[in-house]
Design an enzyme around this catalytic site. Structure first.
Site, PDB file in Angstrom:
ATOM      1  N   GLY A   1     -23.690   3.811  -2.300  1.00  0.00           N
ATOM      2  CA  GLY A   1     -22.683   4.448  -3.145  1.00  0.00           C
ATOM      3  C   GLY A   1     -22.344   3.563  -4.330  1.00  0.00           C
TER       4      GLY A   1
ATOM      5  N   VAL B   1     -20.484   0.758  -4.730  1.00  0.00           N
ATOM      6  CA  VAL B   1     -20.694  -0.680  -4.555  1.00  0.00           C
ATOM      7  C   VAL B   1     -22.141  -0.957  -4.159  1.00  0.00           C
ATOM      8  CG1 VAL B   1     -19.979  -2.748  -3.319  1.00  0.00           C
ATOM      9  CG2 VAL B   1     -18.286  -0.992  -3.841  1.00  0.00           C
TER      10      VAL B   1
ATOM     11  N   LYS C   1       0.874  -1.181   0.000  1.00  0.00           N
ATOM     12  CA  LYS C   1       0.000   0.000   0.000  1.00  0.00           C
ATOM     13  C   LYS C   1       0.905   1.223   0.000  1.00  0.00           C
ATOM     14  CE  LYS C   1      -4.492   0.906   0.618  1.00  0.00           C
ATOM     15  NZ  LYS C   1      -5.677   0.197   0.165  1.00  0.00           N
TER      16      LYS C   1
ATOM     17  N   GLY D   1     -25.445   2.290   2.994  1.00  0.00           N
ATOM     18  CA  GLY D   1     -24.580   2.931   1.999  1.00  0.00           C
ATOM     19  C   GLY D   1     -24.973   2.541   0.590  1.00  0.00           C
TER      20      GLY D   1
HETATM   21  P1  NAD Z   1     -18.789   5.270  -1.915  1.00  0.00           P
HETATM   22  O1  NAD Z   1     -18.146   6.443  -1.267  1.00  0.00           O
HETATM   23  O2  NAD Z   1     -19.138   5.340  -3.359  1.00  0.00           O
HETATM   24  O3  NAD Z   1     -20.137   4.900  -1.140  1.00  0.00           O
HETATM   25  C1  NAD Z   1     -20.296   4.944   0.236  1.00  0.00           C
HETATM   26  C2  NAD Z   1     -21.707   5.472   0.499  1.00  0.00           C
HETATM   27  O4  NAD Z   1     -21.972   5.345   1.888  1.00  0.00           O
HETATM   28  C3  NAD Z   1     -21.907   6.932   0.134  1.00  0.00           C
HETATM   29  O5  NAD Z   1     -23.056   7.059  -0.688  1.00  0.00           O
HETATM   30  C4  NAD Z   1     -22.100   7.622   1.487  1.00  0.00           C
HETATM   31  O6  NAD Z   1     -22.983   8.723   1.426  1.00  0.00           O
HETATM   32  C5  NAD Z   1     -22.667   6.497   2.311  1.00  0.00           C
HETATM   33  N1  NAD Z   1     -22.497   6.626   3.754  1.00  0.00           N
HETATM   34  C6  NAD Z   1     -21.435   7.127   4.446  1.00  0.00           C
HETATM   35  N2  NAD Z   1     -21.683   7.073   5.764  1.00  0.00           N
HETATM   36  C7  NAD Z   1     -22.902   6.505   5.915  1.00  0.00           C
HETATM   37  C8  NAD Z   1     -23.707   6.167   7.036  1.00  0.00           C
HETATM   38  N3  NAD Z   1     -23.295   6.415   8.288  1.00  0.00           N
HETATM   39  N4  NAD Z   1     -24.906   5.599   6.814  1.00  0.00           N
HETATM   40  C9  NAD Z   1     -25.348   5.370   5.562  1.00  0.00           C
HETATM   41  N5  NAD Z   1     -24.630   5.668   4.465  1.00  0.00           N
HETATM   42  C10 NAD Z   1     -23.434   6.238   4.642  1.00  0.00           C
HETATM   43  O7  NAD Z   1     -17.825   4.032  -1.601  1.00  0.00           O
HETATM   44  P2  NAD Z   1     -17.824   2.600  -2.317  1.00  0.00           P
HETATM   45  O8  NAD Z   1     -16.760   2.576  -3.348  1.00  0.00           O
HETATM   46  O9  NAD Z   1     -19.216   2.201  -2.665  1.00  0.00           O
HETATM   47  O10 NAD Z   1     -17.288   1.694  -1.119  1.00  0.00           O
HETATM   48  C11 NAD Z   1     -18.138   1.329  -0.035  1.00  0.00           C
HETATM   49  C12 NAD Z   1     -17.344   0.548   1.000  1.00  0.00           C
HETATM   50  O11 NAD Z   1     -16.790  -0.619   0.403  1.00  0.00           O
HETATM   51  C13 NAD Z   1     -16.147   1.304   1.588  1.00  0.00           C
HETATM   52  O12 NAD Z   1     -15.985   0.906   2.939  1.00  0.00           O
HETATM   53  C14 NAD Z   1     -14.965   0.797   0.773  1.00  0.00           C
HETATM   54  O13 NAD Z   1     -13.742   0.883   1.498  1.00  0.00           O
HETATM   55  C15 NAD Z   1     -15.376  -0.645   0.567  1.00  0.00           C
HETATM   56  N6  NAD Z   1     -14.766  -1.275  -0.608  1.00  0.00           N
HETATM   57  C16 NAD Z   1     -14.991  -0.767  -1.846  1.00  0.00           C
HETATM   58  C17 NAD Z   1     -14.432  -1.383  -2.956  1.00  0.00           C
HETATM   59  C18 NAD Z   1     -14.704  -0.859  -4.348  1.00  0.00           C
HETATM   60  O14 NAD Z   1     -14.471  -1.600  -5.315  1.00  0.00           O
HETATM   61  N7  NAD Z   1     -15.187   0.355  -4.503  1.00  0.00           N
HETATM   62  C19 NAD Z   1     -13.619  -2.526  -2.798  1.00  0.00           C
HETATM   63  C20 NAD Z   1     -13.429  -3.056  -1.511  1.00  0.00           C
HETATM   64  C21 NAD Z   1     -14.012  -2.418  -0.430  1.00  0.00           C
END
Ligand code: NAD
Length: 350
Positions: free
Chosen positions: A181, A183, A79, A179
């Protein structure tokens, strides 16, 4: 560019870089390359000190070793972090300097986007090194990892349903998603197609609302989503949602979501087990993104190959559940064992 090694026990190489011209202050940690080159994202964050940055990069790089080992990506764990504010301090020269820093490790470390960095930043990194993934699809790269992370999470939830209910049929099963977002949205669409009853929450209310309208789901206040009565709780926002305070109030049979570091502490895995809640270890179920990237590192990116490999998450989780039962340990301890055994086997072949 001033590069200094900061030796750390248990890590193959940790290096720090200061570059006066671009203002770059960064650390790369290569935790373990037993199974392949160390791959892990580049995080940009306004760390208060070098010590804070080193602490974070050590923790995250070790996590990548375990994630890749269980997912069998043929990659090791690493990392990197840039100390700086991603909203105000990004420049092309900063990311080009980072590219030269990555290149100085001669392929031991491969970078990608992460919190605070974007595909556009990786395009600058690419001007100085080939050791970067997650570039746009039209540059021959594997593209957005989120749909793959969501697919792996969906298949992982199926493995959990089968474990708890003896069938992976979603009809009549309820899933609460925290969430909506990148994913979360893809995951909700898979769950909807499979027939699940959905509870959705996002602190950006319009995201949950829009998705609820498209899927017939029910919007829940973000302060209540963790405690909704459901079959599956899928945290897809933040880490540390399972903690001393939340644990007694959980009303689910399964916790399986894409968020990283779902447990505040490792022992919360045992507490979930005692409460009769099946926990899908986060780094096993959310490995779809890294698996997709690993196909790009292997050679020419191939979406069909990526999909076939992401489907293994289902089997990886079943194996973790088996070990947890056989050895009477939590599922997170079981997945750590799978990773450690895989590393030990490769380090000392029979
Ligand atoms: P993202 O930022 O697109 O989505 C996260 C969403 O969660 C946002 O819409 C945000 O408004 C919402 N959120 C934040 N706090 C909240 C709460 N207290 N209650 C409800 N909603 C809340 O991120 P993402 O890329 O979708 O990733 C989501 C999670 O998955 C993260 O923890 C990330 O580390 C993990 N992750 C993502 C990937 C990937 O491929 N993107 C891979 C492995 C792990």
């Amino acid at each position: 560019m001033d590069i200094t090694e900061i030796p750390q026990e248990g890590y193959e190489k940790v290096v720090k870089c200061e570059d006066a011209e671009s203002g770059l202050k960064a650390v790369i940690a290569v935790h373990n390359t037993t199974l392949g080159p160390a791959l892990g994202g580049l995080r940009m964050w306004p760390y208060a000190s070098w010590d804070d940055a080193v602490f974070d990069v050590l923790r995250l790089s070790k996590g990548m070793t375990y994630k890749s080992a269980v997912a069998d990506t043929g990659l090791g764990g690493g990392k990197s972090v840039i100390i700086g504010n991603p909203k105000t301090e990004k420049t092309e020269s900063l990311f080009r300097a980072m590219g030269r820093f990555v290149d100085s490790l001669e392929g031991k470390y491969i970078t990608a986007e992460d919190v605070g960095t974007s595909v556009a930043d990786m395009v600058h990194v690419r001007k100085e090194t080939t050791r970067v993934t997650g570039l746009p699809r039209d540059m021959g790269s594997s593209g957005d990892p989120s749909p793959w992370t969501a697919l792996g999470t969906f298949l992982g939830i199926k493995a959990c349903l089968e474990e708890v209910f003896g069938t992976d049929d979603f009809n009549g099963r309820s899933v609460a998603v925290q969430g909506c977002g990148h994913v979360g949205e893809f995951l909700v669409n898979h769950l909807h197609k499979a027939g699940a009853k959905l509870f959705l929450a996002d602190i950006q209310a319009e995201k949950a609302q829009k998705l609820a309208e498209a899927t017939g789901g029910t919007v829940v206040d973000p302060s209540e989503i963790l405690f909704v009565e459901c079959d599956v709780l899928a945290p897809c926002a933040l880490g540390a949602v399972v903690n001393d305070e939340s644990l007694p109030k959980l009303d689910t049979k399964i916790i399986a979501g894409a968020a990283n570091n779902i447990l505040l502490r490792e022992d919360h895995g045992q507490r979930l087990r005692e409460a009769g809640i099946l926990y899908a270890p986060d780094y096993v179920i959310n490995a779809g993104g890294i698996i997709n990237v690993s196909i790009e590192v292997e050679g020419e990116y191939d979406e069909v190959k990526a999909e076939a490999k992401v489907k293994n998450i289902y089997h990886a989780l079943k194996r973790v559940f088996e070990i947890s039962k056989e050895r009477n340990i939590s599922t997170n301890e079981a997945s750590n064992l799978v990773a450690e055994e895989r590393l030990a086997r490769k380090a000392t072949p029979a």
